[in-house]
Design an enzyme around this catalytic site. Structure first.
Site, mmCIF file in Angstrom:
data_model
loop_
_atom_site.group_PDB
_atom_site.id
_atom_site.type_symbol
_atom_site.label_atom_id
_atom_site.label_comp_id
_atom_site.label_asym_id
_atom_site.label_seq_id
_atom_site.Cartn_x
_atom_site.Cartn_y
_atom_site.Cartn_z
ATOM 1 N N HIS A 102 0.820 -1.218 0.000
ATOM 2 C CA HIS A 102 0.000 0.000 0.000
ATOM 3 C C HIS A 102 0.855 1.269 0.000
ATOM 4 O O HIS A 102 0.579 2.217 -0.715
ATOM 5 C CB HIS A 102 -0.897 0.001 1.238
HETATM 6 O O1 RIB Z 1 -4.011 -0.234 5.520
HETATM 7 C C1 RIB Z 1 -2.693 -0.284 5.029
HETATM 8 C C2 RIB Z 1 -1.798 0.627 5.797
HETATM 9 O O2 RIB Z 1 -1.749 0.214 7.161
HETATM 10 C C3 RIB Z 1 -0.331 0.611 5.321
HETATM 11 O O3 RIB Z 1 0.249 1.853 5.538
HETATM 12 C C4 RIB Z 1 0.300 -0.420 6.209
HETATM 13 O O4 RIB Z 1 1.713 -0.222 6.372
HETATM 14 C C5 RIB Z 1 -0.410 -0.143 7.517
HETATM 15 O O5 RIB Z 1 0.229 0.991 8.120
#
Ligand code: RIB
Ligand code: CA
Length: 315
Positions: A239
């Protein structure tokens, strides 16, 4: 001229990979890397930021910020996805733990030093940004842009049916940032979950002769096992690395100006990102939201960026 950025992170394997990309990209000047509690508790997040910088040894070491312990009870974490240590249980040694200023102080000092020149790239809960803005109410006007990975637009949540993890961990902070008077872009799960990395990605990583290759080959395998175990998937999402691509190549994303807010006290909806879509909209437009992405271009750019980082970092 390289764009000045601060990366606020809760490493987290995808945060670590985003740092690999950012620290060696000539288009970015990473002024600071600030730790925030999220995937792992505050002290571990701070330790992981130091570990990542030591392992990658970028040409210019950024200022580092220390995550402050969460003041909300036993906060959620994502150790089941990122490992107990947050870095794939790679169990790195940290040469030495430096005494660091708090992340909110590092952010506030940097923005005051370069008013209008620094973008805040937030890849974890928005605790530090909200704290810095509370500490110094003039700061929102000194930010070039806040870009944060978090929330959902139409997609389901990943920590509850309606909430994305970063928003869920600290909803009041998320609400404060979404309502703040500064230019903001949200990169939600709708977009970051569209880019999947299969096992082929592991094969494409630089080999162990490079510092970056060694680092990524130690932290990524755990996440593949976790995604198979918890989601039944034979691929993973990165992500934060996808969110960073918006900073580097915004034209690969479709964005829309929206009127947003964050639920802070719902029994079932805490952490949900909400939007006023009424014809007679009452909420003010306050957030640019990425709704589409060229996922092929983004995934290819991430592979290319890792190769460039490995070449730049050397052995
Ligand atoms: O939902 C995904 C996010 O939450 C990303 O930034 C992952 O590293 C967690 O922090
Ligand atoms: Ca993160």
């Amino acid at each position: 001229m390289a764009r000045k950025v601060i990366l606020d992170v809760d490493p987290g394997v995808d945060d670590a990979l985003a740092l690999c990309l950012a620290l060696f990209d000539p288009r970015l000047e990473v002024v600071a890397v600030t730790a925030v509690a999220g995937n792992v508790p505050a002290d571990q997040a701070t330790r992981n930021v130091q570990t990542i910088i030591e392992q990658l040894d970028p040409p210019r070491w950024p200022r580092l910020g220390r995550a402050l312990p969460s003041d909300v009870g036993e906060p959620a974490n994502a150790r089941h996805i990122h490992g107990a240590d947050g870095l794939g249980n790679a169990r790195f040694d940290v040469a030495e733990l430096h005494h660091l200023h708090s992340s909110e102080k590092v952010i506030a000092d940097a923005l005051r030093t370069d008013p209008g020149d620094i973008s805040l790239i937030c890849l974890g809960p928005l605790t530090n940004i909200a704290a810095a803005f509370r500490r110094d109410p003039a700061l929102p006007s000194m930010v070039d842009r806040v870009v944060f990975m978090g929330g959902t637009y139409l997609a389901p949540g990943n920590i509850t049916p309606v909430a994305e993890f970063n928003m869920y961990v600290d909803p009041p902070a998320a609400r404060a940032v979404v309502q703040s008077r500064t230019t903001k872009t949200m990169i939600p799960l709708d977009v970051t979950s569209k880019v999947s990395f299969t096992y082929d990605f592991l094969d494409q990583l630089p080999d162990d002769t490079s510092r970056v290759g060694r680092f990524l080959r130690r932290i990524l395998p755990f996440v593949y096992r976790a995604y198979r175990q918890h989601y039944g998937l034979e691929s993973i999402h990165l992500h934060d690395a996808v969110a960073l691509q918006y900073v580097l190549e915004p034209d690969w994303f479709l964005t829309e100006e929206m009127a947003a807010d964050v639920e802070v006290a719902g029994e079932l909806t805490t952490g949900a990102t909400l939007f006023d879509r009424r014809v007679n909209r009452q909420w003010r437009l306050n957030l640019e939201v990425a709704t589409r992405v060229d996922n092929a271009a983004v995934s290819q750019a991430i592979v290319r960026g890792i190769r460039q980082a490995a070449h730049a970092a050397g052995a």
